[in-house]
Motif scaffolding. Structure first.
Motif, mmCIF file in Angstrom:
data_model
loop_
_atom_site.group_PDB
_atom_site.id
_atom_site.type_symbol
_atom_site.label_atom_id
_atom_site.label_comp_id
_atom_site.label_asym_id
_atom_site.label_seq_id
_atom_site.Cartn_x
_atom_site.Cartn_y
_atom_site.Cartn_z
ATOM 1 N N PHE A 1 0.852 -1.186 0.000
ATOM 2 C CA PHE A 1 0.000 0.000 0.000
ATOM 3 C C PHE A 1 0.886 1.234 0.000
ATOM 4 O O PHE A 1 1.953 1.246 0.617
ATOM 5 C CB PHE A 1 -0.911 0.027 1.230
ATOM 6 C CG PHE A 1 -1.964 -1.047 1.227
ATOM 7 C CD1 PHE A 1 -3.287 -0.734 0.916
ATOM 8 C CD2 PHE A 1 -1.646 -2.359 1.529
ATOM 9 C CE1 PHE A 1 -4.258 -1.722 0.904
ATOM 10 C CE2 PHE A 1 -2.612 -3.356 1.512
ATOM 11 C CZ PHE A 1 -3.920 -3.027 1.203
ATOM 12 N N LEU A 2 0.421 2.280 -0.675
ATOM 13 C CA LEU A 2 1.167 3.531 -0.786
ATOM 14 C C LEU A 2 0.214 4.695 -0.533
ATOM 15 O O LEU A 2 -0.793 4.848 -1.232
ATOM 16 C CB LEU A 2 1.783 3.647 -2.187
ATOM 17 C CG LEU A 2 2.592 4.902 -2.495
ATOM 18 C CD1 LEU A 2 3.872 4.907 -1.676
ATOM 19 C CD2 LEU A 2 2.934 4.958 -3.985
ATOM 20 N N TYR A 3 0.503 5.491 0.500
ATOM 21 C CA TYR A 3 -0.336 6.636 0.865
ATOM 22 C C TYR A 3 0.267 7.904 0.284
ATOM 23 O O TYR A 3 1.449 8.204 0.481
ATOM 24 C CB TYR A 3 -0.447 6.748 2.384
ATOM 25 C CG TYR A 3 -1.116 8.011 2.872
ATOM 26 C CD1 TYR A 3 -2.441 8.298 2.532
ATOM 27 C CD2 TYR A 3 -0.431 8.909 3.681
ATOM 28 C CE1 TYR A 3 -3.051 9.455 2.974
ATOM 29 C CE2 TYR A 3 -1.047 10.068 4.143
ATOM 30 C CZ TYR A 3 -2.351 10.344 3.781
ATOM 31 O OH TYR A 3 -2.964 11.487 4.227
ATOM 32 N N LEU A 4 -0.550 8.652 -0.468
ATOM 33 C CA LEU A 4 -0.121 9.908 -1.084
ATOM 34 C C LEU A 4 -0.720 11.061 -0.285
ATOM 35 O O LEU A 4 -1.893 11.405 -0.465
ATOM 36 C CB LEU A 4 -0.591 9.965 -2.543
ATOM 37 C CG LEU A 4 -0.177 8.775 -3.424
ATOM 38 C CD1 LEU A 4 -0.793 8.908 -4.815
ATOM 39 C CD2 LEU A 4 1.334 8.670 -3.509
ATOM 40 N N PRO B 1 6.402 12.979 2.658
ATOM 41 C CA PRO B 1 6.635 12.139 1.466
ATOM 42 C C PRO B 1 5.625 11.004 1.450
ATOM 43 O O PRO B 1 4.979 10.705 2.466
ATOM 44 C CB PRO B 1 8.059 11.626 1.691
ATOM 45 C CG PRO B 1 8.217 11.593 3.178
ATOM 46 C CD PRO B 1 7.428 12.762 3.693
ATOM 47 N N PRO B 2 5.453 10.340 0.333
ATOM 48 C CA PRO B 2 4.571 9.170 0.290
ATOM 49 C C PRO B 2 4.981 8.116 1.327
ATOM 50 O O PRO B 2 6.173 7.921 1.584
ATOM 51 C CB PRO B 2 4.736 8.640 -1.141
ATOM 52 C CG PRO B 2 5.184 9.842 -1.924
ATOM 53 C CD PRO B 2 6.028 10.648 -0.989
ATOM 54 N N VAL B 3 4.003 7.479 1.916
ATOM 55 C CA VAL B 3 4.242 6.485 2.954
ATOM 56 C C VAL B 3 3.927 5.105 2.392
ATOM 57 O O VAL B 3 2.901 4.910 1.744
ATOM 58 C CB VAL B 3 3.380 6.766 4.204
ATOM 59 C CG1 VAL B 3 3.601 5.688 5.259
ATOM 60 C CG2 VAL B 3 3.707 8.145 4.767
ATOM 61 N N VAL B 4 4.807 4.130 2.678
ATOM 62 C CA VAL B 4 4.655 2.771 2.172
ATOM 63 C C VAL B 4 4.474 1.808 3.337
ATOM 64 O O VAL B 4 5.080 1.979 4.395
ATOM 65 C CB VAL B 4 5.897 2.362 1.343
ATOM 66 C CG1 VAL B 4 5.870 0.886 1.005
ATOM 67 C CG2 VAL B 4 5.973 3.179 0.066
ATOM 68 N N GLY B 5 3.626 0.786 3.155
ATOM 69 C CA GLY B 5 3.556 -0.297 4.120
ATOM 70 C C GLY B 5 2.354 -0.256 5.042
ATOM 71 O O GLY B 5 1.259 0.176 4.656
ATOM 72 N N VAL C 1 -4.883 6.376 -1.215
ATOM 73 C CA VAL C 1 -4.068 5.183 -1.021
ATOM 74 C C VAL C 1 -4.080 4.328 -2.284
ATOM 75 O O VAL C 1 -5.135 3.992 -2.827
ATOM 76 C CB VAL C 1 -4.568 4.363 0.182
ATOM 77 C CG1 VAL C 1 -3.830 3.030 0.265
ATOM 78 C CG2 VAL C 1 -4.366 5.151 1.463
ATOM 79 N N VAL C 2 -2.893 3.977 -2.740
ATOM 80 C CA VAL C 2 -2.721 3.105 -3.899
ATOM 81 C C VAL C 2 -2.572 1.671 -3.389
ATOM 82 O O VAL C 2 -1.752 1.392 -2.514
ATOM 83 C CB VAL C 2 -1.478 3.504 -4.715
ATOM 84 C CG1 VAL C 2 -1.257 2.525 -5.872
ATOM 85 C CG2 VAL C 2 -1.626 4.926 -5.239
ATOM 86 N N SER C 3 -3.354 0.779 -3.945
ATOM 87 C CA SER C 3 -3.260 -0.637 -3.601
ATOM 88 C C SER C 3 -3.364 -1.464 -4.876
ATOM 89 O O SER C 3 -3.747 -0.958 -5.931
ATOM 90 C CB SER C 3 -4.363 -1.033 -2.607
ATOM 91 O OG SER C 3 -5.641 -0.832 -3.183
#
Length: 503
Positions: A51-54, A62-66, A80-82
Motif C-alpha cells: 500500500f502507498l499513501y499519497l 513524502p509518500p508512505v509505504v507499508g 491510497v494506492v493498492s
C-alpha cells in the motif's frame, strides 16, 4: 555478492537473502522490513503491505509505504494506492500513465502502476541498504518473482519498475516455481525421500490478487530428483481480495443504513479479512463481530458493528470460491460473478476448482506424458501425485483442505492427493527466489522447463501466402532454457528512415 529474493505481492511484499560464499548449504534469511506502523512508530515486520499513501500537500510529507499506508487507507481511501501488481497486468489501461488511486478526486496526485511498484521496491532496497550497507541491493544479484501468468507486457513493466527502483542485476522468476524452490531449499538433505514416488507436482498459488497453476515433472535419477516445469496457467485475476470483498458486501447488506462511504468500506474490507481468517481458521468461533468507525455526519464519533457467523462465511468463501465440482465442470462464461472492485478485470467465474480443471484439461497431454501414461480419453485429466499450496489464503486450514478434497474427488478410485507441506505460505516466494539465485550458480537443484510460452514476431503481409494470413517467426520456442541461442536461418528486409512496430 549476496543474493536477494523479492516477492512483489498484490497484498504484501517480502524479501529474503543468502550469501553464496557459504556454498551449497547457504542459509536463507528473512529480512524484517522497517516501516511506519502508526504516526511516530517505526517497527520491522516480516511483510511489507503493498500500500502507498499519497498525503495532501499541506501535510508536507513524502509518500508512505507499508502498514501505515494500509492503516491510513481506512481513513482517507482516496489517497491510497493498492493492488499495483494487479494493475500491471491490466491491458485495458495505460499502465505507465498516472491512474492510481483509481477513481480518486481530481485534486489528488496520481501515479502509474509502474511507479507504485517501483516505490515498493525502492522501500525494500533502501531498508536493506540501511541494515546491510556493505551489500546494497543495487549491487547484489536480485531474483524478482512474478506470477507465472504474467504476459510479456506485464513482465516488461515489472522490469521497468525494478530499474526505476535502482536495481541493476536482477532476473524474473515465476512465483509457483519460487514456492517449489522454497520447498526444495528446506529439504536439501532429504529431498529424494520428500519426493519419493512423486512424478508430477501441481502447484496451486492463490495470492491476494491472482491465482496461478503450474505442473512440474519429477524424474527420479541416481544423483537425486530432477525437476522440470511443463505447464503454466493463463492469467487469472482472482484471489483473497475477492473473498474479502464478498464477505464485506455480505456484511454491508446486513446494515439498514444504505451504501457505506469509501472510508467505511475500506475499513470493512480489512475487518472482513480478519473475520475470514478467524472463522476459517484452526479453532474457529461460531461468529465474528465486524466493527467499523462511522464517518460523516450520520454517526459522528461513533461506530457500527455487524456479525458474520461461521456457516455463512463457509458458504460464501468455501462454496463460492472453492465449490465441490466435478472434473467436467469448466469456468462459466457470461455475467461476472466475482466481486468487481477498483476497476480491475477480475475473473468472471470465482470458482477456482473450475479454473483448475480447465488448466489440467489444457495441459493433459503433457501431464500424462510426465506420468508415463497414455491419455485414456479426450476428457480425462492427468492426476498429479502431489500438490503444493502457496499464498496467504491457505493459512486457513479449511481452504487448504477444501482444495485437496475437491481435487482428490476427481479420481475417486485413487488415494487422496499427497500434500507437500510449505514452511511458510507468506514467505515461501521470497525464500524460493533467493534459493533460485543459488541454483543459478550451481549451488542448488535447478528447476528446468525454460520459457513457459513461445514468442513470435509478426512479419509483413507481403511475406504471407496471399490468403490473408498473418505470418510470424518464432523467436523463443516454448521450453527454451535460459542461455540458449536461437539461430533463425532466413533473409529479412531492413526498413530505414521510418518508424516501425514489431507485433
Amino acid at each position: 555478492m549476496w543474493i536477494a529474493g523479492i516477492d512483489l505481492g498484490t497484498t504484501n511484499c517480502a524479501l529474503a537473502w543468502t550469501d553464496p560464499s557459504e556454498g551449497p548449504g547457504a542459509a536463507i534469511h528473512d529480512f524484517p522490513v522497517p516501516q511506519l506502523i502508526r504516526p511516530g512508530e517505526v517497527s520491522p515486520r516480516t511483510l511489507l503491505p503493498s500500500f502507498l499513501y499519497l498525503p495532501p500537500e499541506h501535510e508536507r510529507l513524502p509518500p508512505v509505504v507499508g502498514e501505515m499506508a494500509r492503516w491510513q487507507g481506512a481513513r482517507t481511501p482516496g489517497r491510497v494506492v493498492s493492488s499495483a501488481k494487479a494493475w500491471l497486468s491490466h491491458a485495458g489501461v495505460d499502465r505507465q500513465a498516472p491512474i492510481l488511486p483509481w477513481g480518486a478526486l481530481a485534486d489528488v496526485p496520481k501515479i502509474s502502476p509502474v511507479e507504485a511498484s517501483a516505490r515498493l521496491l525502492a522501500h525494500l532496497s533502501e531498508s536493506f541498504r540501511d541494515a546491510h550497507p556493505e551489500h546494497p541491493l543495487a549491487e547484489s544479484e536480485v531474483v524478482l518473482a512474478v506470477p507465472a501468468s504474467f504476459d510479456e507486457a506485464a513482465r516488461a513493466l515489472t522490469v521497468s519498475a525494478a530499474r526505476h527502483a535502482g536495481l541493476q542485476r536482477f532476473t524474473l522468476l515465476e512465483e509457483p516455481q519460487a514456492a517449489l524452490y522454497a520447498f526444495v531449499s528446506g529439504r536439501r538433505a532429504d529431498l529424494s525421500r520428500a519426493l519419493e514416488g512423486v512424478r508430477l507436482v501441481l502447484v496451486v498459488d492463490v495470492g491476494g490478487g491472482t491465482t496461478d497453476f503450474t505442473l512440474v515433472q519429477v524424474e527420479a535419477l541416481p544423483e537425486g530428483p530432477a525437476l522440470r516445469r511443463i505447464a503454466a496457467g493463463e492469467h487469472l485475476l482472482l484471489g483473497g481480495d475477492n473473498m474479502d470483498a464478498a464477505l464485506a458486501r455480505a456484511a454491508e447488506r446486513k446494515l439498514s443504513r444504505g451504501r457505506l462511504s469509501a472510508g467505511e468500506w475500506t475499513q470493512l474490507l480489512q475487518v472482513a479479512r480478519a473475520a475470514k481468517e478467524a472463522l476459517l481458521g484452526a479453532d474457529p468461533p461460531e461468529r465474528y463481530a465486524l466493527s467499523v468507525a462511522a464517518s460523516g455526519s450520520r454517526l459522528i464519533g461513533g461506530s457500527f458493528s455487524v456479525e458474520l457467523d461461521r456457516a455463512e462465511v463457509e458458504a460464501l468463501v468455501l462454496d463460492g470460491f472453492f465449490p465441490r465440482t466435478s472434473p467436467e465442470e469448466l469456468p462459466h462464461r457470461g455475467a461476472r460473478m466475482a466481486i468487481q472492485e477498483l476497476g480491475l478485470p477480475y475473473a468472471q467465474d470465482p470458482g477456482i476448482p473450475r479454473h483448475l480443471a480447465a488448466f489440467l484439461q489444457a495441459h493433459a497431454d503433457g501431464g500424462f506424458a510426465a506420468l508415463g501414461e497414455q491419455r485414456p480419453g479426450p476428457g480425462a485429466l492427468p492426476r498429479p501425485d502431489a500438490i503444493l499450496l502457496n499464498g496467504g489464503v491457505f493459512r486457513s486450514l479449511a481452504l487448504a483442505r477444501r482444495v485437496v478434497d475437491v481435487a482428490s474427488a476427481w479420481w475417486p478410485d485413487r488415494p487422496r492427493l499427497r500434500l507437500l507441506e510449505s514452511d511458510s505460505l507468506d514467505l515461501a516466494v521470497a525464500r524460493g527466489a533467493a534459493f533460485h539465485g543459488l541454483a543459478r550458480r550451481g549451488l542448488g537443484l535447478r528447476i528446468g522447463g525454460g520459457a513457459a510460452r513461445a514468442y513470435y514476431v509478426g512479419l509483413s503481409r507481403e511475406a504471407g501466402a496471399g490468403d490473408g494470413s498473418k505470418p510470424a517467426v518464432c523467436l523463443v520456442p516454448r521450453g527454451l532454457e535460459e542461455g540458449t541461442t536461437v539461430e533463425i536461418e532466413r533473409p529479412f528486409t531492413l526498413t530505414l528512415g521510418r518508424p516501425v512496430q514489431f507485433q
